[in-house]
Design an enzyme around this catalytic site. Structure first.
Site, short mmCIF file in Angstrom:
data_model
loop_
_atom_site.label_atom_id
_atom_site.label_comp_id
_atom_site.label_asym_id
_atom_site.label_seq_id
_atom_site.Cartn_x
_atom_site.Cartn_y
_atom_site.Cartn_z
N ARG A 93 0.83 -1.20 0.00
CA ARG A 93 0.00 0.00 0.00
C ARG A 93 0.87 1.25 0.00
O ARG A 93 0.57 2.23 -0.69
CB ARG A 93 -0.93 0.01 1.21
N ASN A 147 -10.77 -4.38 -0.56
CA ASN A 147 -10.58 -3.30 -1.54
C ASN A 147 -9.63 -3.75 -2.65
O ASN A 147 -8.89 -4.71 -2.46
CB ASN A 147 -10.03 -2.06 -0.84
N CYS A 169 -19.28 -2.12 0.70
CA CYS A 169 -18.28 -1.16 1.19
C CYS A 169 -18.82 -0.44 2.42
O CYS A 169 -20.01 -0.15 2.51
CB CYS A 169 -17.98 -0.16 0.08
N ASP A 170 -17.92 -0.13 3.34
CA ASP A 170 -18.34 0.53 4.58
C ASP A 170 -18.43 2.05 4.46
O ASP A 170 -19.01 2.71 5.31
CB ASP A 170 -17.38 0.17 5.72
N HIS A 200 -17.00 3.99 -4.20
CA HIS A 200 -16.16 5.17 -3.93
C HIS A 200 -16.38 6.25 -4.99
O HIS A 200 -15.49 7.05 -5.26
CB HIS A 200 -14.67 4.80 -3.85
N TYR A 267 -14.85 10.14 -1.57
CA TYR A 267 -13.73 9.76 -2.44
C TYR A 267 -13.72 10.55 -3.74
O TYR A 267 -12.70 10.56 -4.45
CB TYR A 267 -13.76 8.26 -2.74
N ARG A 287 -0.67 8.03 3.88
CA ARG A 287 -1.69 7.42 4.74
C ARG A 287 -1.24 6.04 5.24
O ARG A 287 -1.51 5.68 6.39
CB ARG A 287 -2.99 7.29 3.93
#
Length: 444
Positions: A93, A147, A169-170, A200, A267, A287
């Site tokens: 990531r 994801n 998706c949350d 998103h 998003y 992040r």
């Protein structure tokens, strides 16, 4: 009342303890006879699982608990598979975020080149989980919240079209929880929402209370001034309320300005304001670094403390309340309750003027037959144009994975709204391909 057996695929995730606590708080709605953890990283899973086993036994010792790295053990005799895997972990990531930033392009885990890279890694992992479930528990449902959900959903639609799999998706739920607070309500079920888009990448068009009163005017006015920031975001320590999420919530006011009649998914800021996002991002500390230095350390530290003390009493561990959508979904599938939820499903006419094969995020009623989507009708030109461009990116990524095509992946990168030119897309792609050779198919 039927008791279910579940397996959490991604047992070593830092989100798993919060989900376990949330499941245990909802045993009256969704009773459990067995909880299994499955992960391909035994060492990482062991820390989380040993703590969670103590938590489970203290709450309800009748629930059988098991951790394993063996697919047959994990997926045999289960009713629900809850999947939240991260292929490549936070190390990859970090590269998803930092490589695009080298070229002045948004570095984000689900949007732009970073999301494309992550999608190329995730497809195989999720397909494996589907195949394990179908081999060992063919009547089970797989609830995927791994994801990037949009790319994974397109891949599973195409490559496992008959599977009992639901992508969810949350993020919309988290935003809707803020709506609840802004409006002064108590719980998520106090509001009924209309929403459409891609994962998103969507918009709320109607929000009402249980008596049918239109709440959009009040919400639109609030959001135009404050974005989605609420007081508890500034006071509480929760997943979507740290400094970086507060900035994202605040920016929703600027995102909404483009279409003030709707309320946007947060998003969209990455697609509408990529220059702003890059300018406000530290390319050396993204992040991923924030999560590694906070959530990772906090959760693993709390789990080790629970194991050391052999009790969860007096230790810090947070209930993942916004993840109650997972229970809502499981309840709908298990008890045929027709829960109303936002899910990612094949369009197939739901949005009448949009690609029927696109995976769209829309309200659905959930029964034992799965999701039954609610019709949206036609959508405006601006949203349709944005969605067509974005869904083309997602389809090209799956084309690239399936065909092992460098050309298709370059096209996907070049088509993303976050990337300024075809040449920059190629530079980013070449750098990402170099670090992802262990995870991506060999491209030709």
């Amino acid at each position: 009342m039927k008791k279910s057996s579940i397996v959490i695929a991604g047992g070593g995730s830092t989100f798993t303890p919060g989900i376990i606590l949330m499941l245990l708080e909802n045993l009256d709605r969704y009773p459990l006879r067995s909880i299994k953890f499955y992960d391909n990283d035994a060492e990482r899973q062991k820390v989380i699982a040993e703590a969670c086993e103590i938590i489970v036994k203290e709450k309800d010792p009748s629930i059988e608990f098991l951790q394993t790295t063996d697919p047959e053990t994990a997926f045999t005799d289960v009713d629900i598979v809850m999947a939240h895997i991260r292929v490549g972990k936070y190390k990859m990531r970090e590269l998803d975020e930092k490589i695009p930033l080298k070229y002045g392009v948004v570095g984000q885990e689900t949007c732009g080149p970073g999301g494309i890279a992550y999608g190329m890694r995730s497809i195989q992992g999720v397909l494996e989980l589907v195949d394990y479930m179908e081999k060992y528990s063919p009547n089970a449902w797989l609830l995927n919240y791994s994801n990037p959900a949009a790319i994974v959903a397109e891949a599973t639609r195409r490559l496992r079209p008959n599977s009992k799999l639901i992508n969810i998706c949350d993020m919309p739920i988290s935003i809707e929880n803020n709506f609840v607070e802004i409006l002064g309500f108590k719980k998520h079920s106090d509001i009924i929402t209309r929403y459409y888009g891609l994962n998103h990448f969507g918009w709320w068009t109607d929000i009402r209370d249980q008596d049918g009163n239109d709440l959009m005017p009040k919400l639109r006015e609030y959001v135009s001034k404050n974005g989605y920031l609420v007081q508890t975001d500034l006071e509480e320590k929760k997943q979507h309320s740290d400094e970086s999420w507060n900035a994202t919530y605040k920016k929703a006011a600027d995102v909404q300005a483009l279409d003030p009649d709707t309320l946007p998914n947060t998003y969209l800021k990455y697609y509408f304001f990529p220059d702003y996002v890059v300018e406000h991002t530290d390319p050396n500390y993204t992040r991923a670094n924030q999560v590694i230095d906070t959530r990772e350390k906090e959760v693993f530290s709390a789990c080790r403390e629970i194991v050391e003390k052999q009790t969860a009493e007096g230790t810090y561990m947070e209930v993942d309340e916004h993840a109650s959508y997972i229970v809502d979904l499981a309840v709908g599938l298990t008890f045929n309750t027709y829960e109303r939820m936002l899910l990612i499903v094949e369009n197939n006419g739901i949005i009448s003027n949009f690609d029927p094969t696109a995976m769209v995020e829309v309200p659905c009623l959930v029964s034992s037959n799965g999701p039954e989507p609610l019709a949206i009708g036609t959508i405006p030109t601006m949203q349709k144009g944005l969605m067509e461009q974005q869904v083309a990116v997602e389809k090209l990524v799956v084309d690239a994975w399936e065909e092992k095509s460098y050309q298709k992946l370059w096209q996907a990168m070049a088509l993303s709204r976050t990337v300024p030119s075809v040449s920059v897309a190629k530079q980013i792609l070449d750098d990402l391909y170099e670090v992802n050779k262990e995870y991506w198919p060999e491209l030709v």
